[in-house]
Design a protein around this motif. Structure first.
Motif, PDB file in Angstrom:
ATOM      1  N   VAL A 196     -37.033  58.918  25.449  1.00  0.00           N
ATOM      2  CA  VAL A 196     -37.432  59.812  26.532  1.00  0.00           C
ATOM      3  C   VAL A 196     -38.684  59.224  27.182  1.00  0.00           C
ATOM      4  N   ASP A 197     -38.736  59.277  28.517  1.00  0.00           N
ATOM      5  CA  ASP A 197     -39.896  58.804  29.274  1.00  0.00           C
ATOM      6  C   ASP A 197     -40.814  59.991  29.544  1.00  0.00           C
ATOM      7  N   VAL A 198     -42.014  59.922  28.992  1.00  0.00           N
ATOM      8  CA  VAL A 198     -42.996  60.998  29.148  1.00  0.00           C
ATOM      9  C   VAL A 198     -44.086  60.511  30.089  1.00  0.00           C
ATOM     10  N   PHE A 199     -44.231  61.185  31.235  1.00  0.00           N
ATOM     11  CA  PHE A 199     -45.211  60.798  32.244  1.00  0.00           C
ATOM     12  C   PHE A 199     -46.540  61.506  31.978  1.00  0.00           C
ATOM     13  N   PRO A 200     -47.644  60.860  32.308  1.00  0.00           N
ATOM     14  CA  PRO A 200     -48.949  61.514  32.113  1.00  0.00           C
ATOM     15  C   PRO A 200     -49.169  62.610  33.135  1.00  0.00           C
ATOM     16  N   VAL A 201     -49.947  63.614  32.740  1.00  0.00           N
ATOM     17  CA  VAL A 201     -50.347  64.658  33.669  1.00  0.00           C
ATOM     18  C   VAL A 201     -51.529  64.126  34.476  1.00  0.00           C
ATOM     19  N   PRO A 202     -51.376  63.910  35.788  1.00  0.00           N
ATOM     20  CA  PRO A 202     -52.457  63.297  36.568  1.00  0.00           C
ATOM     21  C   PRO A 202     -53.720  64.142  36.574  1.00  0.00           C
ATOM     22  N   SER A 203     -54.860  63.469  36.528  1.00  0.00           N
ATOM     23  CA  SER A 203     -56.131  64.161  36.662  1.00  0.00           C
ATOM     24  C   SER A 203     -56.283  64.674  38.095  1.00  0.00           C
ATOM     25  N   ALA A 204     -57.064  65.733  38.235  1.00  0.00           N
ATOM     26  CA  ALA A 204     -57.302  66.284  39.570  1.00  0.00           C
ATOM     27  C   ALA A 204     -58.157  65.313  40.380  1.00  0.00           C
ATOM     28  N   ALA A 205     -57.654  64.911  41.541  1.00  0.00           N
ATOM     29  CA  ALA A 205     -58.375  63.989  42.417  1.00  0.00           C
ATOM     30  C   ALA A 205     -57.925  64.213  43.853  1.00  0.00           C
ATOM     31  N   HIS A 206     -58.885  64.218  44.767  1.00  0.00           N
ATOM     32  CA  HIS A 206     -58.585  64.391  46.188  1.00  0.00           C
ATOM     33  C   HIS A 206     -59.292  63.360  47.056  1.00  0.00           C
ATOM     34  N   ARG A 289     -57.800  59.741  23.321  1.00  0.00           N
ATOM     35  CA  ARG A 289     -57.653  58.288  23.320  1.00  0.00           C
ATOM     36  C   ARG A 289     -58.005  57.728  24.690  1.00  0.00           C
ATOM     37  N   SER A 290     -58.668  56.587  24.664  1.00  0.00           N
ATOM     38  CA  SER A 290     -59.105  55.976  25.922  1.00  0.00           C
ATOM     39  C   SER A 290     -57.920  55.568  26.784  1.00  0.00           C
ATOM     40  N   LEU A 291     -56.836  55.091  26.171  1.00  0.00           N
ATOM     41  CA  LEU A 291     -55.673  54.663  26.949  1.00  0.00           C
ATOM     42  C   LEU A 291     -55.003  55.850  27.628  1.00  0.00           C
ATOM     43  N   ASP A 292     -54.944  57.000  26.937  1.00  0.00           N
ATOM     44  CA  ASP A 292     -54.371  58.193  27.551  1.00  0.00           C
ATOM     45  C   ASP A 292     -55.182  58.629  28.755  1.00  0.00           C
ATOM     46  N   GLU A 293     -56.501  58.703  28.591  1.00  0.00           N
ATOM     47  CA  GLU A 293     -57.354  59.160  29.687  1.00  0.00           C
ATOM     48  C   GLU A 293     -57.376  58.155  30.833  1.00  0.00           C
ATOM     49  N   THR A 294     -57.228  56.865  30.512  1.00  0.00           N
ATOM     50  CA  THR A 294     -57.216  55.846  31.565  1.00  0.00           C
ATOM     51  C   THR A 294     -56.043  56.047  32.507  1.00  0.00           C
ATOM     52  N   LEU A 295     -54.856  56.229  31.957  1.00  0.00           N
ATOM     53  CA  LEU A 295     -53.679  56.377  32.811  1.00  0.00           C
ATOM     54  C   LEU A 295     -53.676  57.726  33.512  1.00  0.00           C
ATOM     55  N   ARG A 296     -54.175  58.775  32.875  1.00  0.00           N
ATOM     56  CA  ARG A 296     -54.230  60.075  33.543  1.00  0.00           C
ATOM     57  C   ARG A 296     -55.139  60.028  34.763  1.00  0.00           C
ATOM     58  N   ALA A 297     -56.296  59.374  34.612  1.00  0.00           N
ATOM     59  CA  ALA A 297     -57.199  59.255  35.763  1.00  0.00           C
ATOM     60  C   ALA A 297     -56.602  58.362  36.841  1.00  0.00           C
ATOM     61  N   ALA A 298     -55.944  57.273  36.438  1.00  0.00           N
ATOM     62  CA  ALA A 298     -55.354  56.354  37.413  1.00  0.00           C
ATOM     63  C   ALA A 298     -54.215  57.020  38.180  1.00  0.00           C
ATOM     64  N   THR A 299     -53.386  57.810  37.506  1.00  0.00           N
ATOM     65  CA  THR A 299     -52.292  58.488  38.207  1.00  0.00           C
ATOM     66  C   THR A 299     -52.814  59.558  39.158  1.00  0.00           C
ATOM     67  N   GLY A 300     -53.928  60.210  38.798  1.00  0.00           N
ATOM     68  CA  GLY A 300     -54.517  61.176  39.724  1.00  0.00           C
ATOM     69  C   GLY A 300     -54.984  60.513  41.005  1.00  0.00           C
ATOM     70  N   LEU A 301     -55.635  59.346  40.883  1.00  0.00           N
ATOM     71  CA  LEU A 301     -56.075  58.615  42.075  1.00  0.00           C
ATOM     72  C   LEU A 301     -54.876  58.093  42.861  1.00  0.00           C
ATOM     73  N   ARG A 331     -41.764  57.807  45.563  1.00  0.00           N
ATOM     74  CA  ARG A 331     -41.110  56.984  44.548  1.00  0.00           C
ATOM     75  C   ARG A 331     -42.050  55.935  43.989  1.00  0.00           C
ATOM     76  N   GLN A 332     -43.068  55.516  44.751  1.00  0.00           N
ATOM     77  CA  GLN A 332     -44.018  54.534  44.253  1.00  0.00           C
ATOM     78  C   GLN A 332     -44.785  55.080  43.049  1.00  0.00           C
ATOM     79  N   PHE A 333     -45.074  56.372  43.053  1.00  0.00           N
ATOM     80  CA  PHE A 333     -45.795  56.977  41.923  1.00  0.00           C
ATOM     81  C   PHE A 333     -44.994  56.811  40.632  1.00  0.00           C
ATOM     82  N   TYR A 334     -43.708  57.131  40.668  1.00  0.00           N
ATOM     83  CA  TYR A 334     -42.894  57.032  39.455  1.00  0.00           C
ATOM     84  C   TYR A 334     -42.638  55.572  39.074  1.00  0.00           C
ATOM     85  N   ARG A 335     -42.512  54.701  40.070  1.00  0.00           N
ATOM     86  CA  ARG A 335     -42.345  53.281  39.741  1.00  0.00           C
ATOM     87  C   ARG A 335     -43.571  52.735  39.026  1.00  0.00           C
ATOM     88  N   MET A 336     -44.755  53.150  39.469  1.00  0.00           N
ATOM     89  CA  MET A 336     -45.973  52.672  38.835  1.00  0.00           C
ATOM     90  C   MET A 336     -46.095  53.169  37.402  1.00  0.00           C
TER      91      MET A 336
END
Length: 463
Positions: A196-206, A289-301, A331-336
């Motif tokens: 199963v592919d589990v996507f991160p919950v994006p951090s709030a960013a505007h 975990r630093s890796l979890d928070e890294t991707l969550r922040a990156a997906t929010g941006l 679709r770019q968001f999910y590809r990334m």
């Protein structure tokens, strides 16, 4: 001062008992879970392919054998009747021709793509060509997967599981013991539940800071140059051929000459997210975990830039160099995200040189956001490659958490001070090169870290 092992290592392999107990809620087992079992670790050998004696048969044979041995030792003939009773029961309950000759199991999981914490429903169906009795499942969950509910039906097993962190996770393997109608023999069928592919919950960013130079592509970012935008920056005298609807009537009346509104040019921006996956640390206090928070922040941006119709790409530096060229659209968001779901399985080599970033990954004058815990000196070499190509660069520091140190141990205290000194030295090195460092605190909006960038000019180095 011990670091938590990587999520892919066996020491962090998720088990149903330990995970459910730590969360304070045991798995809910409903239905008919007579023989349902939860085991640790994925099985390595296949189950026996033939029918074999069941638990009820073994109990009856034990009683008969014990009675026969007691009759021989004591000389009491009446004990033989106890030995004959189980034998008669075995003969009466023999499966005969009603026992299935073909058994198989298949499973379906919905959904196969979800976000962190969302439930995944798995239905396992057992198919056969005869009469069967009860089903006894044995479930081995994959790492990172937690069981929420299990129910056994007459035709299969229903499961509800979830993953607390992002990644491409293997759901696990289930072995179902199929008993015959009399319950004397059983046969095991195995089914792999898949992934199963589990996507991160994006951090709030505007906020979407932009560099000084933007590509000549229409977008929503206001620039300092005159163009065909919507924001008025001044007025100028009329030139023959100008549209009359651009006339600024108050200035025209005061100056007794036709004045035309000047608008700013609006352009789209190019951005690249650079992920530091060289290390994955866990905070001893919060467990993050630093890796979890890294991707969550990156997906929010990433989501913030894509909402403004900008183009954004990805580079992940770790055990394997992964990249995705800049693109736009939903679709770019999910590809990334899909391109980096397997970074947990990478094994970065300590001391190994980082590879060169491919040229097409960094478009000219694209703003690069480097999300890193600043825990590995090799990331400085990667950032140096970006500066060499002239791209404007922003470092977003994702704190990895302090190492666990015993308060009364002088050695741990010294090591902790060295840890802080090393990270401060890396920050000073980056700022000395003119690279802004924004510190992101997990759990807070990313806008708090990026807001100071709106008050400064983000420029790149000379090519």
């Amino acid at each position: 001062m011990n670091r938590a092992p990587h999520p892919g290592e066996s020491a962090t392999r998720s088990t149903v008992r330990s995970t459910a107990g730590a969360a304070g809620a045991r798995p809910v087992v409903v239905g008919r879970p007579v023989g349902a079992r939860l085991v640790d670790g994925l099985p390595s050998s296949p189950p026996p392919p033939h029918w074999r004696a069941g638990e009820q048969t073994l109990r009856l044979l034990t009683v008969a054998t014990a009675a026969a041995v007691a009759a021989l030792l004591t000389g009491h003939a009446w004990l033989l009747a106890l030995a004959a009773g189980p034998a008669v029961l075995l003969a009466l309950a023999a499966p005969g021709r009603t026992r299935p000759t073909e058994l198989s199991a298949d499973s379906t999981a919905e959904p196969r793509r979800c976000f962190e914490g969302e439930p995944v429903t798995v239905h396992v169906t057992v198919r056969h060509d005869g009469r069967t009795g009860r089903l006894d499942p044995t479930l081995a969950l994959g790492p990172g997967v937690t069981l929420d509910a299990l129910s056994v039906t007459a035709t299969g097993v229903d499961l509800v599981v979830h993953a607390d962190s992002w990644g491409r996770w293997q759901l696990g393997v289930i072995d179902v013991d199929v008993h015959d109608a009399g319950g004397l023999t059983r046969r095991t069928v195995r089914n792999d539940l898949g992934t199963v592919d589990v996507f991160p919950v994006p951090s709030a960013a505007h906020l979407t800071p932009i560099p000084v130079r933007l590509p000549e592509r229409i977008g929503e970012h206001t620039t300092a140059h005159e163009g065909t935008g919507t924001e008025v920056i001044g007025v100028r005298p009329h030139v023959p051929g100008e549209r009359q609807r651009r006339i600024h009537w108050p200035s025209t009346t005061r100056r007794d000459a036709v004045q035309i509104n000047q608008f700013t040019a609006e352009r789209a921006a190019d951005a690249v997210v650079l992920l530091d996956t060289l290390a994955d640390f866990r905070d001893a206090t919060t467990g993050l975990r630093s890796l979890d928070e890294t991707l969550r922040a990156a997906t929010g941006l990433t989501r913030s830039y894509l909402r403004r119709h900008d183009r954004i790409g990805l580079v992940a530096v770790g055990g394997t160099l992964r990249w995705l060229n800049a693109g736009s659209g939903d679709r770019q968001f999910y590809r990334m995200v899909e391109s980096v779901l397997e970074v947990r399985q990478d094994r970065p080599q300590r001391g190994a040189a980082v590879p060169r970033i491919p040229l097409p990954v960094l478009p000219g004058h694209a703003l690069v956001y480097a999300f890193t815990p600043l825990a590995d000196q090799r990331i400085l070499d990667v950032l140096g490659q970006v500066r060499e190509r002239g791209n404007p660069l922003v470092v977003v520091e994702v704190p990895a958490g302090e190492p666990a140190a015993r308060p009364d141990d002088e050695t741990d205290a010294l090591a902790l001070r060295l840890w802080h000194a090393e990270r401060e030295a890396m920050r000073s090195t980056l700022r000395g090169r003119g690279i802004p460092v924004a510190r992101h605190t997990p759990g807070e909006t990313l806008d708090l870290a990026l807001a100071p960038l709106l008050r400064r000019t983000i420029t790149g180095a000379a090519r």
